[in-house]
Design an enzyme around this catalytic site. Structure first.
Site, PDB file in Angstrom:
ATOM      1  N   VAL A 192       0.941  -1.575  -0.039  1.00  0.00           N
ATOM      2  CA  VAL A 192       0.045   0.014   0.286  1.00  0.00           C
ATOM      3  C   VAL A 192       1.036   1.468  -0.358  1.00  0.00           C
ATOM      4  CG1 VAL A 192      -0.482   0.430   2.899  1.00  0.00           C
ATOM      5  CG2 VAL A 192      -1.974   1.556   1.498  1.00  0.00           C
ATOM      6  N   CYS A 193      -0.213   2.106  -0.439  1.00  0.00           N
ATOM      7  CA  CYS A 193       0.910   3.860  -0.160  1.00  0.00           C
ATOM      8  C   CYS A 193       0.173   4.274  -0.049  1.00  0.00           C
ATOM      9  CB  CYS A 193       2.075   3.939  -1.704  1.00  0.00           C
ATOM     10  SG  CYS A 193       0.898   4.262  -3.503  1.00  0.00           S
ATOM     11  N   ARG A 194      -0.130   5.482  -1.081  1.00  0.00           N
ATOM     12  CA  ARG A 194      -1.178   6.690  -0.665  1.00  0.00           C
ATOM     13  C   ARG A 194      -2.613   6.850  -1.884  1.00  0.00           C
ATOM     14  NH1 ARG A 194      -2.934  12.149  -2.157  1.00  0.00           N
ATOM     15  NH2 ARG A 194      -0.996  11.963  -3.510  1.00  0.00           N
TER      16      ARG A 194
END
Length: 118
Positions: free
Chosen positions: A67-69
């Site tokens: 996951v990232c932004r």
């Protein structure tokens, strides 16, 4: 070249329930400190090649959800992890923005400041 079609992806709503998976957050330190999933493991995207061995141990043959932004960096991380044979990685579509929208818990490291996704 765009390999995004080759990147396995799930939505936040399709993540397994419980703790039987590893959630890897590849955002930068300031983003992590502002707000992250309680059970996530933090390895910034740039540190991934040098810290991949940690991930192999953590995963213990379980899939790793990245996951990232919003999903861009995590797609790159997922593609790299799978191509390098480090772990079975799956990109989380929409990233932490979708995580929060789905009502998932968020914790922050900054005292006296409500957790948020930068």
């Amino acid at each position: 070249m765009n390999h995004s079609a080759d990147v396995p992806t799930v939505s936040v709503d399709d993540l397994p329930s419980g703790e039987e998976y590893v959630l890897l957050d590849v955002r930068e330190q300031d983003e992590w400190a502002a707000g992250h999933a309680p059970s996530a493991v933090h390895i910034p995207l740039g540190d991934l090649p040098s810290r991949a061995a940690e991930l192999t141990e953590l995963a213990d043959d379980r899939p790793v959800y990245v996951v990232c932004r919003t999903g861009g960096r995590s797609a790159r991380a997922t593609a790299w992890l799978n191509a390098a044979g480090v772990v079975d990685a799956v990109n989380v579509a929409g990233g932490m923005k979708s995580w929060v929208t789905s009502g998932r818990p968020l914790v922050g490291e900054n005292d006296g400041v409500a957790a948020e996704v930068l």
